[in-house]
Design a protein around this motif. Structure first.
Motif, PDB file in Angstrom:
ATOM      1  N   ARG A 156       0.818  -1.210   0.000  1.00 13.62           N
ATOM      2  CA  ARG A 156       0.000   0.000   0.000  1.00 13.62           C
ATOM      3  C   ARG A 156       0.855   1.264   0.000  1.00 13.62           C
ATOM      4  O   ARG A 156       0.314   2.361   0.029  1.00 13.62           O
ATOM      5  CB  ARG A 156      -0.918   0.017   1.240  1.00 13.62           C
ATOM      6  N   GLU A 157       2.177   1.105   0.009  1.00 11.72           N
ATOM      7  CA  GLU A 157       3.068   2.246   0.150  1.00 11.72           C
ATOM      8  C   GLU A 157       3.279   2.951  -1.201  1.00 11.72           C
ATOM      9  O   GLU A 157       3.704   2.319  -2.173  1.00 11.72           O
ATOM     10  CB  GLU A 157       4.419   1.790   0.722  1.00 11.72           C
ATOM     11  N   LEU A 158       3.020   4.259  -1.226  1.00  8.51           N
ATOM     12  CA  LEU A 158       3.139   5.031  -2.470  1.00  8.51           C
ATOM     13  C   LEU A 158       4.552   4.983  -3.031  1.00  8.51           C
ATOM     14  O   LEU A 158       4.743   4.872  -4.247  1.00  8.51           O
ATOM     15  CB  LEU A 158       2.722   6.480  -2.213  1.00  8.51           C
ATOM     16  N   PHE A 159       5.570   5.044  -2.134  1.00 11.94           N
ATOM     17  CA  PHE A 159       6.952   5.065  -2.611  1.00 11.94           C
ATOM     18  C   PHE A 159       7.414   3.699  -3.115  1.00 11.94           C
ATOM     19  O   PHE A 159       8.522   3.581  -3.633  1.00 11.94           O
ATOM     20  CB  PHE A 159       7.880   5.580  -1.511  1.00 11.94           C
ATOM     21  N   VAL A 160       6.603   2.668  -2.943  1.00 16.59           N
ATOM     22  CA  VAL A 160       6.869   1.369  -3.571  1.00 16.59           C
ATOM     23  C   VAL A 160       6.035   1.237  -4.849  1.00 16.59           C
ATOM     24  O   VAL A 160       6.518   0.751  -5.875  1.00 16.59           O
ATOM     25  CB  VAL A 160       6.539   0.211  -2.600  1.00 16.59           C
ATOM     26  N   LEU A 161       4.796   1.687  -4.792  1.00 16.79           N
ATOM     27  CA  LEU A 161       3.895   1.576  -5.946  1.00 16.79           C
ATOM     28  C   LEU A 161       4.372   2.425  -7.115  1.00 16.79           C
ATOM     29  O   LEU A 161       4.294   1.993  -8.280  1.00 16.79           O
ATOM     30  CB  LEU A 161       2.477   2.000  -5.540  1.00 16.79           C
ATOM     31  N   LEU A 162       4.881   3.631  -6.826  1.00 15.61           N
ATOM     32  CA  LEU A 162       5.302   4.523  -7.909  1.00 15.61           C
ATOM     33  C   LEU A 162       6.436   3.919  -8.745  1.00 15.61           C
ATOM     34  O   LEU A 162       6.338   3.890  -9.986  1.00 15.61           O
ATOM     35  CB  LEU A 162       5.714   5.888  -7.334  1.00 15.61           C
ATOM     36  N   PRO A 163       7.509   3.400  -8.129  1.00 14.36           N
ATOM     37  CA  PRO A 163       8.551   2.752  -8.959  1.00 14.36           C
ATOM     38  C   PRO A 163       8.032   1.547  -9.736  1.00 14.36           C
ATOM     39  O   PRO A 163       8.497   1.283 -10.853  1.00 14.36           O
ATOM     40  CB  PRO A 163       9.600   2.324  -7.926  1.00 14.36           C
ATOM     41  N   ILE A 164       7.062   0.816  -9.157  1.00 13.02           N
ATOM     42  CA  ILE A 164       6.494  -0.323  -9.883  1.00 13.02           C
ATOM     43  C   ILE A 164       5.784   0.157 -11.149  1.00 13.02           C
ATOM     44  O   ILE A 164       5.932  -0.423 -12.232  1.00 13.02           O
ATOM     45  CB  ILE A 164       5.520  -1.107  -8.970  1.00 13.02           C
ATOM     46  N   GLY A 165       5.013   1.236 -11.025  1.00 10.96           N
ATOM     47  CA  GLY A 165       4.327   1.794 -12.193  1.00 10.96           C
ATOM     48  C   GLY A 165       5.310   2.272 -13.250  1.00 10.96           C
ATOM     49  O   GLY A 165       5.128   2.022 -14.443  1.00 10.96           O
ATOM     50  N   ILE A 166       6.359   2.970 -12.809  1.00  8.87           N
ATOM     51  CA  ILE A 166       7.365   3.475 -13.757  1.00  8.87           C
ATOM     52  C   ILE A 166       8.093   2.312 -14.432  1.00  8.87           C
ATOM     53  O   ILE A 166       8.361   2.346 -15.637  1.00  8.87           O
ATOM     54  CB  ILE A 166       8.359   4.395 -13.024  1.00  8.87           C
ATOM     55  N   LEU A 167       8.401   1.264 -13.642  1.00  6.63           N
ATOM     56  CA  LEU A 167       9.077   0.092 -14.207  1.00  6.63           C
ATOM     57  C   LEU A 167       8.219  -0.583 -15.269  1.00  6.63           C
ATOM     58  O   LEU A 167       8.722  -1.000 -16.325  1.00  6.63           O
ATOM     59  CB  LEU A 167       9.414  -0.900 -13.088  1.00  6.63           C
ATOM     60  N   ALA A 168       6.905  -0.679 -15.003  1.00  7.34           N
ATOM     61  CA  ALA A 168       6.004  -1.283 -15.992  1.00  7.34           C
ATOM     62  C   ALA A 168       6.009  -0.482 -17.287  1.00  7.34           C
ATOM     63  O   ALA A 168       6.062  -1.048 -18.390  1.00  7.34           O
ATOM     64  CB  ALA A 168       4.587  -1.362 -15.417  1.00  7.34           C
ATOM     65  N   ALA A 169       5.955   0.853 -17.168  1.00  5.30           N
ATOM     66  CA  ALA A 169       5.980   1.706 -18.370  1.00  5.30           C
ATOM     67  C   ALA A 169       7.310   1.543 -19.108  1.00  5.30           C
ATOM     68  O   ALA A 169       7.349   1.515 -20.345  1.00  5.30           O
ATOM     69  CB  ALA A 169       5.770   3.165 -17.971  1.00  5.30           C
ATOM     70  N   ALA A 170       8.410   1.424 -18.342  1.00  2.00           N
ATOM     71  CA  ALA A 170       9.730   1.274 -18.963  1.00  2.00           C
ATOM     72  C   ALA A 170       9.817  -0.035 -19.742  1.00  2.00           C
ATOM     73  O   ALA A 170      10.325  -0.067 -20.876  1.00  2.00           O
ATOM     74  CB  ALA A 170      10.822   1.332 -17.888  1.00  2.00           C
ATOM     75  N   VAL A 171       9.310  -1.128 -19.147  1.00  3.97           N
ATOM     76  CA  VAL A 171       9.344  -2.435 -19.831  1.00  3.97           C
ATOM     77  C   VAL A 171       8.525  -2.381 -21.123  1.00  3.97           C
ATOM     78  O   VAL A 171       8.958  -2.853 -22.184  1.00  3.97           O
ATOM     79  CB  VAL A 171       8.819  -3.539 -18.890  1.00  3.97           C
ATOM     80  N   LEU A 172       7.335  -1.771 -21.031  1.00  4.00           N
ATOM     81  CA  LEU A 172       6.500  -1.646 -22.233  1.00  4.00           C
ATOM     82  C   LEU A 172       7.197  -0.796 -23.289  1.00  4.00           C
ATOM     83  O   LEU A 172       7.146  -1.104 -24.486  1.00  4.00           O
ATOM     84  CB  LEU A 172       5.149  -1.019 -21.856  1.00  4.00           C
ATOM     85  N   ALA A 173       7.865   0.285 -22.862  1.00  4.77           N
ATOM     86  CA  ALA A 173       8.554   1.159 -23.817  1.00  4.77           C
ATOM     87  C   ALA A 173       9.720   0.440 -24.481  1.00  4.77           C
ATOM     88  O   ALA A 173       9.961   0.616 -25.686  1.00  4.77           O
ATOM     89  CB  ALA A 173       9.041   2.418 -23.101  1.00  4.77           C
ATOM     90  N   VAL A 174      10.434  -0.379 -23.703  1.00  4.36           N
ATOM     91  CA  VAL A 174      11.557  -1.149 -24.271  1.00  4.36           C
ATOM     92  C   VAL A 174      11.046  -2.100 -25.355  1.00  4.36           C
ATOM     93  O   VAL A 174      11.589  -2.151 -26.467  1.00  4.36           O
ATOM     94  CB  VAL A 174      12.289  -1.933 -23.163  1.00  4.36           C
ATOM     95  N   VAL A 175       9.976  -2.838 -25.044  1.00  6.98           N
ATOM     96  CA  VAL A 175       9.458  -3.846 -25.983  1.00  6.98           C
ATOM     97  C   VAL A 175       8.785  -3.187 -27.191  1.00  6.98           C
ATOM     98  O   VAL A 175       9.121  -3.473 -28.354  1.00  6.98           O
ATOM     99  CB  VAL A 175       8.471  -4.786 -25.259  1.00  6.98           C
ATOM    100  N   ILE A 176       7.842  -2.289 -26.915  1.00  6.20           N
ATOM    101  CA  ILE A 176       7.097  -1.654 -28.019  1.00  6.20           C
ATOM    102  C   ILE A 176       8.036  -0.793 -28.866  1.00  6.20           C
ATOM    103  O   ILE A 176       7.954  -0.778 -30.094  1.00  6.20           O
ATOM    104  CB  ILE A 176       5.929  -0.815 -27.448  1.00  6.20           C
ATOM    105  N   GLY A 177       8.944  -0.083 -28.195  1.00  2.00           N
ATOM    106  CA  GLY A 177       9.888   0.746 -28.936  1.00  2.00           C
ATOM    107  C   GLY A 177      10.803  -0.084 -29.812  1.00  2.00           C
ATOM    108  O   GLY A 177      11.071   0.281 -30.961  1.00  2.00           O
ATOM    109  N   TYR A 178      11.294  -1.207 -29.290  1.00  5.06           N
ATOM    110  CA  TYR A 178      12.203  -2.073 -30.058  1.00  5.06           C
ATOM    111  C   TYR A 178      11.544  -2.559 -31.347  1.00  5.06           C
ATOM    112  O   TYR A 178      12.187  -2.637 -32.396  1.00  5.06           O
ATOM    113  CB  TYR A 178      12.619  -3.267 -29.200  1.00  5.06           C
ATOM    114  N   ILE A 179      10.251  -2.862 -31.262  1.00  5.20           N
ATOM    115  CA  ILE A 179       9.537  -3.344 -32.446  1.00  5.20           C
ATOM    116  C   ILE A 179       9.250  -2.205 -33.421  1.00  5.20           C
ATOM    117  O   ILE A 179       9.373  -2.370 -34.641  1.00  5.20           O
ATOM    118  CB  ILE A 179       8.207  -4.018 -32.024  1.00  5.20           C
ATOM    119  N   SER A 180       8.937  -1.021 -32.881  1.00  5.24           N
ATOM    120  CA  SER A 180       8.413   0.059 -33.728  1.00  5.24           C
ATOM    121  C   SER A 180       9.479   0.910 -34.397  1.00  5.24           C
ATOM    122  O   SER A 180       9.249   1.435 -35.492  1.00  5.24           O
ATOM    123  CB  SER A 180       7.498   0.973 -32.885  1.00  5.24           C
TER     124      SER A 180
END
Length: 346
Positions: free
Chosen positions: A97-121
C-alpha cells in the motif's frame, strides 16, 4: 557527461532564472507550492491543478518523440495506462500500500513496455511507426478488456489511497486533507523532478543528437549516429516519463478503466496537448495540457457536444497558429521587446 556539458547545462539554468521567462517560471512554482492554502482555492481547484500537472508530465514526455525526434506516436496510452494498471493490479493482488513502492512499480512497468514496443516500432518511420505504436497499444487495451477475471475488464480496478512513508493520511486527515496536504505535493514534486530531468536530457548531447536525427536522418547516419538505436532510446525515455504521468493520474482518480487510460483516444489527447502548446517548444506542452484540461472541463459543463468544441480548437490551432500557445507567447514577447527597444531609441 563531460565538464563542458556540465558547464553548459549549468549556464542554461543560471541564465534562465535571470530572464523574464525564468522569473515568471519561479513565480508560478511559488504559486503552485502555496496553492492549497490560498483562500480562493478548494478541493476541486487543487484536484484540477494536480490533474493538469499529471497530464503535463505525459505531454512533455510525448513531445520528446514528436518535437525532438520527429516521431509521431499513437501508442502512448500503453505507457500511461500500463503504469496505472501495474499500480492497480499490485494493490488488488498484494498487501503493498506504500506510495513510494507503488510509484517505482508503475514506472518500471511503463519502462518495460517502452523497451518492448519501442524495439519493435523504431525500425519503421513516419506513418508506419505511428500505426505500429497504435496497434501494439490497442493490443494491450484488448488484452486488458478480455482478461476480465484478472483485470476487471471494462469495469477497471479501484486505486485505493496509498500510505505515504507508512502513514495512512486518509485515516488521519480525511480525503480532503490527504489530497491538499500530501497527494498534491507528491504530484507537484513528481512534475518538477520530471520536467527538470527531461530538460537536462534534451539539453545534453543526447537531446542534440535527437534533434540532428529529426532534422535529417540521412545526414545523422552519414556522420555515424546509430539512428535506430537513438530512436529506441528516445521512445524509452518518453515512455518512462509518460508512465510517471499515468501513475499520478491513477493516484488522483482512485479508479481506472481500459477506456480511461489505455484507449487510443488517450494517445490522441496527449498529441492534442503537445500540438496545442506547441511542439517546437520544450515548455509548450505544459501550457497545452493546462489549456486542454481547462477548456474540456468548461466545455463539458455547457454542452454534451464538447468533442466538437475540442475538434474546432484543434482545427483552428493547426490552420492559423501551428506554433500553439508557445508560438503566440513568443510573438507577444517579440512585439513587447520591439516596443521597448523603440522607446529606448526615442
Amino acid at each position: 557527461m563531460s565538464q563542458d556539458t556540465d558547464t553548459g547545462i549549468a549556464g542554461v539554468v543560471r541564465d534562465g532564472f535571470t530572464t523574464p521567462f525564468g522569473l515568471v517560471t519561479a513565480c508560478l512554482v511559488a504559486l503552485a507550492l502555496v496553492l492549497p492554502y490560498l483562500p480562493v482555492t478548494g478541493q476541486f481547484e487543487v484536484f484540477l491543478t494536480a490533474q493538469i500537472l499529471a497530464f503535463a508530465i505525459a505531454a512533455v514526455a510525448f513531445n520528446v518523440l514528436l518535437g525532438y525526434t520527429g516521431l509521431l506516436s499513437f501508442g502512448h496510452a500503453a505507457f500511461f495506462g500500463g503504469s496505472a494498471y501495474a499500480i492497480g493490479l499490485v494493490l488488488r493482488y498484494t498487501e503493498i500500500r506504500e506510495l513510494f513502492v507503488l510509484l517505482p512499480i508503475g514506472i518500471l512497468a511503463a519502462a518495460v513496455l517502452a523497451v518492448v514496443i519501442g524495439y519493435i516500432s523504431v525500425r519503421h518511420t513516419e506513418v508506419y511507426y505511428a500505426l505500429l505504436m497504435l496497434a501494439l497499444s490497442f493490443l494491450l487495451y484488448v488484452v486488458t478488456v478480455k482478461l476480465y477475471t484478472y483485470t476487471g475488464g471494462t469495469d477497471g480496478v479501484p486505486i485505493a489511497s496509498p500510505t505515504v512513508a507508512g502513514i495512512d493520511y486518509v485515516a488521519v486527515w480525511g480525503y480532503s486533507g490527504y489530497l491538499q496536504g500530501v497527494l498534491y505535493y507528491v504530484v507537484l514534486l513528481s512534475f518538477l523532478a520530471s520536467i527538470a530531468l527531461m530538460w537536462v536530457f534534451m539539453n545534453s548531447p543526447f537531446g542534440l543528437t535527437l534533434k540532428t536525427i529529426r532534422d535529417s536522418p540521412d545526414r545523422a547516419r552519414a556522420i555515424g549516429i546509430p539512428v535506430v538505436r537513438y530512436r529506441w532510446y528516445a521512445t524509452i525515455v518518453s515512455g518512462i516519463f509518460t508512465g510517471v504521468g499515468g501513475a499520478m493520474y491513477a493516484f488522483l482518480n482512485g479508479h481506472i478503466t481500459p477506456g480511461s487510460v489505455l484507449h487510443w483516444s488517450q494517445s490522441g489527447e496527449l498529441a492534442f496537448m503537445a500540438v496545442l502548446g506547441g511542439i517546437g517548444s520544450f515548455f509548450g506542452p505544459i501550457a497545452g495540457a493546462g489549456a486542454f484540461i481547462l477548456i474540456r472541463s468548461e466545455a463539458q459543463q455547457f454542452t454534451e457536444y464538447w468533442h466538437f468544441v475540442m475538434g474546432l480548437i484543434l482545427f483552428l490551432i493547426i490552420v492559423f497558429e501551428p506554433g500553439g500557445v508557445a508560438g503566440i507567447t513568443g510573438r507577444i514577447r517579440r512585439k513587447a521587446s520591439e516596443l521597448m527597444e523603440g522607446r529606448k531609441r526615442e
